[in-house]
Scaffold this motif. Structure first.
Motif, PDB file in Angstrom:
ATOM      1  N   CYS A 170       1.020  -1.029   0.100  1.00 41.74           N
ATOM      2  CA  CYS A 170      -0.177  -0.384  -0.051  1.00 41.74           C
ATOM      3  C   CYS A 170       0.641   1.213  -0.275  1.00 41.74           C
ATOM      4  O   CYS A 170       0.584   1.967  -0.653  1.00 41.74           O
TER       5      CYS A 170
ATOM      6  N   ASP B 244      -4.951  -4.851  -2.102  1.00 41.39           N
ATOM      7  CA  ASP B 244      -4.954  -4.854  -3.326  1.00 41.39           C
ATOM      8  C   ASP B 244      -6.149  -3.671  -3.350  1.00 41.39           C
ATOM      9  O   ASP B 244      -5.965  -2.909  -4.352  1.00 41.39           O
ATOM     10  N   LEU B 245      -6.872  -4.052  -2.949  1.00 36.00           N
ATOM     11  CA  LEU B 245      -8.210  -3.315  -2.622  1.00 36.00           C
ATOM     12  C   LEU B 245      -8.014  -1.637  -2.757  1.00 36.00           C
ATOM     13  O   LEU B 245      -7.983  -0.756  -2.647  1.00 36.00           O
TER      14      LEU B 245
ATOM     15  N   CYS C 146      -5.246  -0.239  -3.355  1.00 42.90           N
ATOM     16  CA  CYS C 146      -3.797  -0.417  -4.122  1.00 42.90           C
ATOM     17  C   CYS C 146      -4.882  -0.060  -5.047  1.00 42.90           C
ATOM     18  O   CYS C 146      -4.211   1.151  -5.698  1.00 42.90           O
ATOM     19  N   GLU C 147      -5.864  -0.623  -5.106  1.00 45.47           N
ATOM     20  CA  GLU C 147      -7.429  -0.364  -6.660  1.00 45.47           C
ATOM     21  C   GLU C 147      -7.408   1.347  -6.237  1.00 45.47           C
ATOM     22  O   GLU C 147      -7.791   2.493  -6.759  1.00 45.47           O
TER      23      GLU C 147
ATOM     24  N   GLY D  66      -4.880   3.554  -7.059  1.00 39.98           N
ATOM     25  CA  GLY D  66      -4.540   4.155  -8.932  1.00 39.98           C
ATOM     26  C   GLY D  66      -5.917   4.548  -9.306  1.00 39.98           C
ATOM     27  O   GLY D  66      -5.673   6.086 -10.069  1.00 39.98           O
ATOM     28  N   GLU D  67      -6.978   4.508  -9.176  1.00 39.77           N
ATOM     29  CA  GLU D  67      -8.137   5.427  -9.013  1.00 39.77           C
ATOM     30  C   GLU D  67      -7.857   6.649  -8.681  1.00 39.77           C
ATOM     31  O   GLU D  67      -8.103   7.546  -9.928  1.00 39.77           O
TER      32      GLU D  67
ATOM     33  N   VAL E 265     -11.164  -6.356  -5.326  1.00 37.73           N
ATOM     34  CA  VAL E 265     -10.442  -6.123  -6.338  1.00 37.73           C
ATOM     35  C   VAL E 265     -12.045  -5.793  -7.736  1.00 37.73           C
ATOM     36  O   VAL E 265     -11.983  -5.420  -8.401  1.00 37.73           O
ATOM     37  N   ASP E 266     -11.640  -7.843  -7.319  1.00 36.34           N
ATOM     38  CA  ASP E 266     -13.148  -8.415  -8.595  1.00 36.34           C
ATOM     39  C   ASP E 266     -13.995  -7.304  -8.657  1.00 36.34           C
ATOM     40  O   ASP E 266     -15.206  -6.966  -9.940  1.00 36.34           O
TER      41      ASP E 266
ATOM     42  N   TYR F 108     -14.790  -4.543  -7.484  1.00 31.58           N
ATOM     43  CA  TYR F 108     -15.023  -3.215  -7.305  1.00 31.58           C
ATOM     44  C   TYR F 108     -14.658  -3.339  -8.495  1.00 31.58           C
ATOM     45  O   TYR F 108     -15.256  -1.113  -9.439  1.00 31.58           O
ATOM     46  N   ARG F 109     -14.378  -3.192  -9.862  1.00 34.24           N
ATOM     47  CA  ARG F 109     -14.038  -3.518 -11.332  1.00 34.24           C
ATOM     48  C   ARG F 109     -15.604  -3.903 -11.823  1.00 34.24           C
ATOM     49  O   ARG F 109     -16.017  -2.674 -12.649  1.00 34.24           O
TER      50      ARG F 109
ATOM     51  N   LYS G  10     -17.823  -0.673 -11.335  1.00 32.49           N
ATOM     52  CA  LYS G  10     -17.279   0.163 -12.104  1.00 32.49           C
ATOM     53  C   LYS G  10     -17.842  -0.269 -13.600  1.00 32.49           C
ATOM     54  O   LYS G  10     -18.431   0.992 -14.219  1.00 32.49           O
TER      55      LYS G  10
END
Length: 278
Positions: free
Chosen positions: A144, A173-174, A176-177, A180-181, A208-209, A211-212, A215
């Motif tokens: 992170c 990883d969420l 970090c996502e 990045g967003e 993360v899956d 979240y994507r 989106k």
């Protein structure tokens, strides 16, 4: 193994908000057909804007199921899930305990030894668990911090402490996502990242899956909302082209009736005005 269903997530309700009953029915039927054998049914209404996002989630779910099935099949071919290898020295201790019980006369001693052995096992397990948890926590916070410094800038102590608190219930990883967003939206601040993570908690988006997928569904819903306006503009453009062609046929000829001349002038001015968005 092929699942006789597909997962319908609550976030799909937002995507279908602007669909009428017929469009929802066609969407659900198309999703069932695609989930069953990959059949793509032609869609002509607003449901065609929502279908791609949900189809992508179905593909991801199938891939995850496939990996799980392959792992279970691998265990089955090997006679079951592999047992953990005992730590060094455990086999010798167990052998000594069995020999003591078999010889007789040492049952009390054997019982004491057994209790001592169990305590040693528990201590070793606790050490292993603490060591593993510590290593995982260090890797998560490191990932992170690296993402933060690469996308936002040097990390402040307050942001570092807050990331540690966020890791208590969200995967690294969420986080970090979300960092990045924030960078993609040119909102390079930890407060913006925290707002994204807060929304994830409120919507129960914990991977993360997920979240994507959310989106993609949101983008599909936005496209569906924009579609009626685009169709209306296209219809207006077609009417204007027909009117323009008619005026060209008239060739600017003046009529003896002033009212006709006024209509001609007003129509010419209307054709010259740009449509919204041009």
């Amino acid at each position: 193994m092929l699942r006789p269903y597909f997962c319908a997530y609550h976030s799909y309700l937002e995507n279908m908000e602007l669909l009428n009953s017929e469009e929802r029915g066609r969407l659900f039927t198309a999703l069932l057909e695609y989930s069953k054998d990959g059949t793509l049914i032609p869609l002509t209404g607003n449901e065609r804007f929502v279908f791609p996002g949900i189809r992508s989630q179905i593909d991801r779910d199938k891939e995850q199921w496939k990996k799980t099935d392959e792992q279970q099949a691998s265990y089955g071919r090997k006679g079951g899930r592999p047992r953990k290898k005992p730590p060094d020295g455990e086999n010798e201790k167990a052998t000594l305990l069995n020999d003591t019980d078999k010889k007789g006369g040492f049952s009390e001693k054997g019982s004491l030894f057994s209790k001592s052995l169990e305590k040693e096992k528990d201590k070793e397990k606790d050490k292993d668990n603490i060591s593993s948890s510590t290593a995982t926590a260090e890797n998560d916070i490191s990932a992170c911090v690296q993402a933060y410094e690469q996308n936002i800038g040097p990390i402040a102590r307050a942001a570092f402490d807050d990331i540690s608190r966020q890791l208590a219930d969200l995967p690294a990883d969420l986080i970090c996502e979300a960092i990045g967003e924030a960078a993609l939206n040119n909102k390079r601040s930890w407060n913006y990242v925290k707002a994204i993570l807060k929304r994830c908690r409120e919507q129960n988006i914990l991977s993360v899956d997920a979240y994507r997928a959310e989106k993609e569904n949101h983008a599909a819903a936005a496209a569906a909302r924009a579609a009626p306006a685009a169709r209306q503009q296209s219809k207006q453009a077609a009417v204007r082209e027909r009117l323009k062609k008619r005026l060209e046929e008239m060739g600017g000829a003046q009529s003896d009736d002033p009212a006709d001349n006024r209509i001609y002038v007003e129509a010419t001015e209307l054709v010259a005005e740009p449509l919204p968005g041009e």
